[in-house]
Scaffold this motif. Structure first.
Motif, PDB file in Angstrom:
ATOM      1  N   TYR A 241      74.384 135.112  50.885  1.00  0.00           N
ATOM      2  CA  TYR A 241      73.102 134.780  51.553  1.00  0.00           C
ATOM      3  C   TYR A 241      72.146 135.823  51.071  1.00  0.00           C
ATOM      4  O   TYR A 241      72.198 136.785  51.648  1.00  0.00           O
ATOM      5  CB  TYR A 241      73.128 134.633  53.031  1.00  0.00           C
ATOM      6  CG  TYR A 241      73.852 133.604  53.958  1.00  0.00           C
ATOM      7  CD1 TYR A 241      73.187 132.226  53.835  1.00  0.00           C
ATOM      8  CD2 TYR A 241      75.014 133.765  54.288  1.00  0.00           C
ATOM      9  CE1 TYR A 241      73.931 131.201  54.425  1.00  0.00           C
ATOM     10  CE2 TYR A 241      75.736 132.788  54.928  1.00  0.00           C
ATOM     11  CZ  TYR A 241      74.946 131.356  55.074  1.00  0.00           C
ATOM     12  OH  TYR A 241      75.806 130.372  55.481  1.00  0.00           O
ATOM     13  N   GLY A 242      71.346 135.655  49.979  1.00  0.00           N
ATOM     14  CA  GLY A 242      70.573 136.777  49.630  1.00  0.00           C
ATOM     15  C   GLY A 242      71.438 137.706  49.001  1.00  0.00           C
ATOM     16  O   GLY A 242      72.327 137.406  48.105  1.00  0.00           O
ATOM     17  N   LYS A 243      71.190 138.979  49.784  1.00  0.00           N
ATOM     18  CA  LYS A 243      72.486 140.010  49.274  1.00  0.00           C
ATOM     19  C   LYS A 243      73.695 140.071  50.069  1.00  0.00           C
ATOM     20  O   LYS A 243      74.684 140.745  49.732  1.00  0.00           O
ATOM     21  CB  LYS A 243      71.651 141.383  49.309  1.00  0.00           C
ATOM     22  CG  LYS A 243      70.527 141.645  48.341  1.00  0.00           C
ATOM     23  CD  LYS A 243      70.343 143.059  48.108  1.00  0.00           C
ATOM     24  CE  LYS A 243      69.353 143.325  47.071  1.00  0.00           C
ATOM     25  NZ  LYS A 243      67.926 143.200  47.332  1.00  0.00           N
ATOM     26  N   PHE A 244      73.653 139.250  51.134  1.00  0.00           N
ATOM     27  CA  PHE A 244      74.865 139.193  51.965  1.00  0.00           C
ATOM     28  C   PHE A 244      75.948 138.507  51.398  1.00  0.00           C
ATOM     29  O   PHE A 244      75.797 137.453  51.136  1.00  0.00           O
ATOM     30  CB  PHE A 244      74.432 139.078  53.379  1.00  0.00           C
ATOM     31  CG  PHE A 244      75.694 138.698  54.285  1.00  0.00           C
ATOM     32  CD1 PHE A 244      76.230 139.901  54.718  1.00  0.00           C
ATOM     33  CD2 PHE A 244      76.036 137.488  54.776  1.00  0.00           C
ATOM     34  CE1 PHE A 244      77.360 139.952  55.647  1.00  0.00           C
ATOM     35  CE2 PHE A 244      77.056 137.296  55.739  1.00  0.00           C
ATOM     36  CZ  PHE A 244      77.899 138.604  56.039  1.00  0.00           C
ATOM     37  N   HIS A 245      77.018 139.189  51.133  1.00  0.00           N
ATOM     38  CA  HIS A 245      78.124 138.623  50.541  1.00  0.00           C
ATOM     39  C   HIS A 245      78.756 137.999  51.755  1.00  0.00           C
ATOM     40  O   HIS A 245      79.786 138.667  52.321  1.00  0.00           O
ATOM     41  CB  HIS A 245      79.089 139.788  49.925  1.00  0.00           C
ATOM     42  CG  HIS A 245      80.088 139.327  49.036  1.00  0.00           C
ATOM     43  ND1 HIS A 245      80.709 139.958  48.049  1.00  0.00           N
ATOM     44  CD2 HIS A 245      80.444 137.886  48.630  1.00  0.00           C
ATOM     45  CE1 HIS A 245      81.565 139.267  47.473  1.00  0.00           C
ATOM     46  NE2 HIS A 245      81.473 138.128  47.654  1.00  0.00           N
ATOM     47  N   ALA A 246      78.665 136.754  51.779  1.00  0.00           N
ATOM     48  CA  ALA A 246      79.289 135.828  52.968  1.00  0.00           C
ATOM     49  C   ALA A 246      80.864 135.387  52.982  1.00  0.00           C
ATOM     50  O   ALA A 246      81.469 135.498  53.890  1.00  0.00           O
ATOM     51  CB  ALA A 246      78.339 134.925  53.362  1.00  0.00           C
ATOM     52  N   LEU A 247      81.168 135.027  51.474  1.00  0.00           N
ATOM     53  CA  LEU A 247      82.384 134.536  51.317  1.00  0.00           C
ATOM     54  C   LEU A 247      83.005 135.451  50.392  1.00  0.00           C
ATOM     55  O   LEU A 247      82.287 135.541  49.318  1.00  0.00           O
ATOM     56  CB  LEU A 247      82.738 132.943  50.966  1.00  0.00           C
ATOM     57  CG  LEU A 247      82.082 132.169  52.095  1.00  0.00           C
ATOM     58  CD1 LEU A 247      82.181 130.738  51.435  1.00  0.00           C
ATOM     59  CD2 LEU A 247      82.888 132.260  53.280  1.00  0.00           C
ATOM     60  N   LYS A 248      84.068 136.017  50.400  1.00  0.00           N
ATOM     61  CA  LYS A 248      84.783 136.830  49.339  1.00  0.00           C
ATOM     62  C   LYS A 248      85.974 136.410  48.495  1.00  0.00           C
ATOM     63  O   LYS A 248      87.022 136.281  49.244  1.00  0.00           O
ATOM     64  CB  LYS A 248      85.068 138.419  49.840  1.00  0.00           C
ATOM     65  CG  LYS A 248      83.804 138.855  50.522  1.00  0.00           C
ATOM     66  CD  LYS A 248      83.819 140.172  51.403  1.00  0.00           C
ATOM     67  CE  LYS A 248      82.588 140.609  51.932  1.00  0.00           C
ATOM     68  NZ  LYS A 248      82.880 141.475  53.224  1.00  0.00           N
TER      69      LYS A 248
ATOM     70  N   TYR B   9      68.673 125.473  51.680  1.00  0.00           N
ATOM     71  CA  TYR B   9      67.935 126.746  52.078  1.00  0.00           C
ATOM     72  C   TYR B   9      67.574 127.687  50.905  1.00  0.00           C
ATOM     73  O   TYR B   9      68.589 127.752  50.239  1.00  0.00           O
ATOM     74  CB  TYR B   9      68.619 127.490  53.283  1.00  0.00           C
ATOM     75  CG  TYR B   9      68.649 126.585  54.345  1.00  0.00           C
ATOM     76  CD1 TYR B   9      67.630 126.087  55.194  1.00  0.00           C
ATOM     77  CD2 TYR B   9      69.983 125.676  54.622  1.00  0.00           C
ATOM     78  CE1 TYR B   9      67.630 124.995  56.208  1.00  0.00           C
ATOM     79  CE2 TYR B   9      70.197 124.489  55.490  1.00  0.00           C
ATOM     80  CZ  TYR B   9      68.895 124.608  56.380  1.00  0.00           C
ATOM     81  OH  TYR B   9      69.184 123.452  57.306  1.00  0.00           O
ATOM     82  N   PRO B  10      66.689 128.406  50.908  1.00  0.00           N
ATOM     83  CA  PRO B  10      66.392 129.240  49.907  1.00  0.00           C
ATOM     84  C   PRO B  10      67.503 130.437  49.820  1.00  0.00           C
ATOM     85  O   PRO B  10      67.926 130.968  50.592  1.00  0.00           O
ATOM     86  CB  PRO B  10      65.046 129.606  49.788  1.00  0.00           C
ATOM     87  CG  PRO B  10      64.682 129.784  51.315  1.00  0.00           C
ATOM     88  CD  PRO B  10      65.476 128.236  51.814  1.00  0.00           C
ATOM     89  N   ASP B  11      67.473 131.300  48.550  1.00  0.00           N
ATOM     90  CA  ASP B  11      68.204 132.333  48.417  1.00  0.00           C
ATOM     91  C   ASP B  11      69.676 132.325  48.730  1.00  0.00           C
ATOM     92  O   ASP B  11      70.341 133.173  49.431  1.00  0.00           O
ATOM     93  CB  ASP B  11      67.494 133.420  49.469  1.00  0.00           C
ATOM     94  CG  ASP B  11      67.352 134.748  48.722  1.00  0.00           C
ATOM     95  OD1 ASP B  11      67.511 134.627  47.301  1.00  0.00           O
ATOM     96  OD2 ASP B  11      66.817 135.818  49.294  1.00  0.00           O
ATOM     97  N   THR B  12      70.440 131.086  48.309  1.00  0.00           N
ATOM     98  CA  THR B  12      71.776 131.118  48.636  1.00  0.00           C
ATOM     99  C   THR B  12      72.313 130.979  46.967  1.00  0.00           C
ATOM    100  O   THR B  12      71.872 130.643  46.353  1.00  0.00           O
ATOM    101  CB  THR B  12      72.053 130.097  49.158  1.00  0.00           C
ATOM    102  OG1 THR B  12      71.583 128.747  48.842  1.00  0.00           O
ATOM    103  CG2 THR B  12      71.689 130.263  50.718  1.00  0.00           C
ATOM    104  N   LYS B  13      73.727 131.751  46.888  1.00  0.00           N
ATOM    105  CA  LYS B  13      74.073 131.749  45.573  1.00  0.00           C
ATOM    106  C   LYS B  13      75.857 131.521  45.696  1.00  0.00           C
ATOM    107  O   LYS B  13      76.349 132.055  46.522  1.00  0.00           O
ATOM    108  CB  LYS B  13      74.077 132.855  45.152  1.00  0.00           C
ATOM    109  CG  LYS B  13      74.047 132.944  43.494  1.00  0.00           C
ATOM    110  CD  LYS B  13      73.865 133.915  42.822  1.00  0.00           C
ATOM    111  CE  LYS B  13      75.180 134.865  42.208  1.00  0.00           C
ATOM    112  NZ  LYS B  13      75.293 136.016  42.328  1.00  0.00           N
ATOM    113  N   TYR B  14      76.201 130.493  45.032  1.00  0.00           N
ATOM    114  CA  TYR B  14      77.804 130.323  44.916  1.00  0.00           C
ATOM    115  C   TYR B  14      78.178 130.876  43.591  1.00  0.00           C
ATOM    116  O   TYR B  14      77.431 130.834  42.471  1.00  0.00           O
ATOM    117  CB  TYR B  14      78.202 128.757  44.744  1.00  0.00           C
ATOM    118  CG  TYR B  14      77.426 127.936  45.749  1.00  0.00           C
ATOM    119  CD1 TYR B  14      78.010 127.491  46.975  1.00  0.00           C
ATOM    120  CD2 TYR B  14      75.921 127.416  45.500  1.00  0.00           C
ATOM    121  CE1 TYR B  14      77.441 126.679  47.708  1.00  0.00           C
ATOM    122  CE2 TYR B  14      75.691 126.290  46.368  1.00  0.00           C
ATOM    123  CZ  TYR B  14      76.386 126.035  47.639  1.00  0.00           C
ATOM    124  OH  TYR B  14      75.747 125.034  48.426  1.00  0.00           O
TER     125      TYR B  14
END
Lengths: 303, 323
Positions: free
Chosen positions: A64-71, A107-112
């Protein structure tokens, strides 16, 4: 090359629980061709049969943006089984669930990054060139709070089939009836299909949402804490329903309720701070967790 | 202190009738400053009601005087209007027709445009763009209506005249079409702003539900968000109708000044409001029939507005969604 060695234990069968059975999480395993395990067979624990893998999460990271939510998550979701995702708030279990139907794309600013491969055709659900709508056409979702559309019961269930191009009164009616029966709601509302969905009780609304999800003929249904807004009786009905649905579809369920996870699921994944701590057959996770952290969470010492 | 506590237990029947909590407060324990403030607030609230009652009272009082001289049936069914002419004619239908035609033209512009703008702002526009477009749009409603009137007369109507000239129709310099179109433009911000609020109030869970079924953005908008917001959108439409019925300056300037019983928007005509504005300039002797006619027309306008408001309110209730 690891085959998913699975022995099917029946939840509630004390004798089987004594056997140590390990779920091998395939990292790059391609072998999904094993025989379909006889679900609920009491003798199954002796035969080391492999379950069919429906989806494989491989090296999945999510931001989520810069937050690394799944590692760097790796796990296999077995076909026509119920997989529960548990863990304390903020551990990423809902985030993982919502990767499967690309809800994050809204939602914006999310990355897989990484892969979620859906079998049998090997579609990478989070692949950059994959249209989220293609994914959602195959993977359905039931939400935390019942969220029927402000339409009639019939139109709610017919929503998915209509989107899939089913036209004509008869075809739609057949589809709606099938889905409502599947969601154990047909008897209660067959005479009031034109009523507004909001006139149903909370538990009925949630079953309507399940019917809506079923009507689109999904391969996988995602349940995001489906009973957290319901009373105990309605909760039990939903759980019962989930176990019935397992005959037809693969289910992934996020739950905060330990008892629910142990009651309904075949496999349980325990997550913490965006990482997969432990994954295995539900009885093993709840009876003999291998990690101390899992044990502490399950016994209610944190979370 | 013991009494109110004991009451529910000693009189269980009374618990069915819920006593407002406020009534149980002992008035003597409220400090005087609180009571002054409370009275002040009451006065402020009451003044609004009082002014409304006075306005309606004046309208009705003068209109009753008018209807003593003019039979109400003649007023409502007559097709010619000219109370200050000799011989006088007292049929209000031309003014009603003018009002309805300009309102209809305005709504034909404002409702679709306003709704589409709202849909775009609420569902499609990137956040930053929305935050800059919405204030600009709302600024449009701050433009004085007399400016819109001259915009209609000197810009829109000449364009219309040229365009109708192409098909060989000679359009007059005053007409209801031009006035109505510009009135519609004036109302767009009201419809757009209120509808957008209604659509944005639709819970995220409904949108997610639609997307999760595989709906596209457009399908989600049209099949889920719009119906869910219909109650609020209806409220926006009601406001649009009220604004259009009551709009005065644009029609005074651009629609023409003669009562004209026609439903043809290409003609010039006078509306209820335009009649009041053009006649109520103080040169009518108080108590004369022409003076009283203003109040009768005003009352007609009030009843029409009320009719549409009540109808709209009923529609809102019907489509109210409790998600």
């Amino acid at each position: 090359m690891t085959s998913a060695n699975v022995s099917n234990l029946q939840v509630g069968n004390a004798g089987d629980r004594q056997r140590a059975v390990e779920v091998v999480v395939p990292t790059h395993g391609r072998d999904v061709s094993g025989t379909i395990a006889a679900v609920d067979s009491r003798a199954a624990s002796s035969s080391q049969s492999a379950s069919l893998v429906k989806a494989e999460v491989r090296g999945l990271d999510f931001y989520y943006g810069k937050f690394h939510a799944l590692k760097n998550l790796n796990l296999a979701i077995y076909d026509k089984k119920i997989t529960a995702l548990i863990g304390p708030s903020g551990c990423g279990k809902s985030t993982l669930l919502r990767c499967f139907n690309r809800m994050h794309d809204l939602y914006p600013d999310t990355k897989y990054s990484g892969e979620i491969v859906l079998h049998p055709d090997g579609l990478n659900l989070v692949g950059p060139g994959i249209d989220p709508i293609t994914v959602r056409m195959r993977i359905s979702m039931v939400f935390q709070k019942p969220n029927p559309f402000p339409k009639s019961i019939f139109e709610n269930v017919a929503f998915g089939p209509r989107l899939r191009g089913i036209k004509g009164k008869d075809a739609l009616e057949a589809e709606v009836q099938r889905a409502l029966k599947g969601a154990a709601l047909w008897e209660e509302c067959k005479d009031r299909l034109q009523d507004n969905a909001y006139r149903l009780s909370g538990g009925q609304q949630q079953r309507l949402c399940i019917a809506r999800a079923l009507a689109s003929d999904p391969e996988v249904i995602l349940f995001d804490e489906p009973t957290s807004a319901l009373d105990p009786v309605a909760t039990l009905r939903i759980e019962e329903l989930m176990r019935e649905l397992r005959e037809k579809v693969t289910i992934i369920v996020v739950t905060h309720n330990m008892h629910q996870a142990s009651r309904v699921s075949d496999y349980t994944a325990f997550m913490y701070l965006g990482e997969l701590v432990e994954y295995g057959e539900t009885p093993q996770i709840f009876q003999r967790p291998k990690k101390t952290m899992t044990e502490e969470y399950i016994s209610g010492r944190f979370g | 202190m013991a009494e109110p506590i004991a009451q529910p237990a000693s009189a269980p029947q009374a618990s069915g009738v819920s006593t407002p909590v406020r009534a149980r407060i002992d008035r003597r324990s409220v400090p005087i400053s609180e009571r002054v403030i409370e009275f002040g607030l009451f006065l402020a609230g009451a003044s609004g009601v009082l002014v409304t009652v006075l306005i309606v009272g004046t309208l009705v009082y003068e209109a009753v005087g008018y209807f003593r001289e003019v039979p109400i049936l003649d007023f409502l069914t007559g097709t010619s209007w000219g109370p200050q002419f000799v011989p006088a004619s007292h049929g209000v239908l031309p003014l009603i027709a003018g009002t309805l035609v300009t309102t209809l033209v305005a709504l034909l512009v404002a409702v679709p445009v306003g709704t589409i703008v709202a849909l775009w702002l609420s569902e499609y526009a990137p956040t930053k763009l929305r935050e800059s477009v919405k204030p600009v749009l709302e600024l449009l409603s701050a433009v004085p209506t007399v400016v819109f009137g001259y915009f209609a007369l000197l810009f829109v109507i000449p364009i219309l005249q040229t365009m109708f000239g192409w098909v060989g129709y000679e359009l007059g310099g005053f007409n209801m079409l031009g006035a109505g179109l510009v009135m519609g433009i004036m109302i767009v911000p009201y419809v757009a702003s209120l509808s957008e609020d209604a659509m944005r109030a639709v819970p995220k869970s409904l949108r997610e539900g639609a997307y999760a079924m595989g709906a596209t953005k457009f399908q989600t908008c049209v099949q889920v968000v719009f119906p869910a917001a219909l109650s609020g959108i209806t409220a926006a439409y009601i406001l649009a109708v009220s604004r259009a019925l009551g709009e005065t300056m644009i029609v005074v300037v651009a629609a023409g000044g003669q009562p004209n019983f026609t439903m043809d928007p290409l003609q010039q005509a006078q509306t209820l409001t335009a009649y009041i504005a053009s006649v109520a300039k103080g040169d009518l002797p108080v108590g004369s029939i022409g003076y009283r006619a203003i109040f009768a027309v005003g009352l007609t306008l009030l009843v029409m507005t009320l009719f549409f408001n009540v109808g709209g309110h009923w529609l809102r209730q019907r489509y109210k969604e409790a998600y």
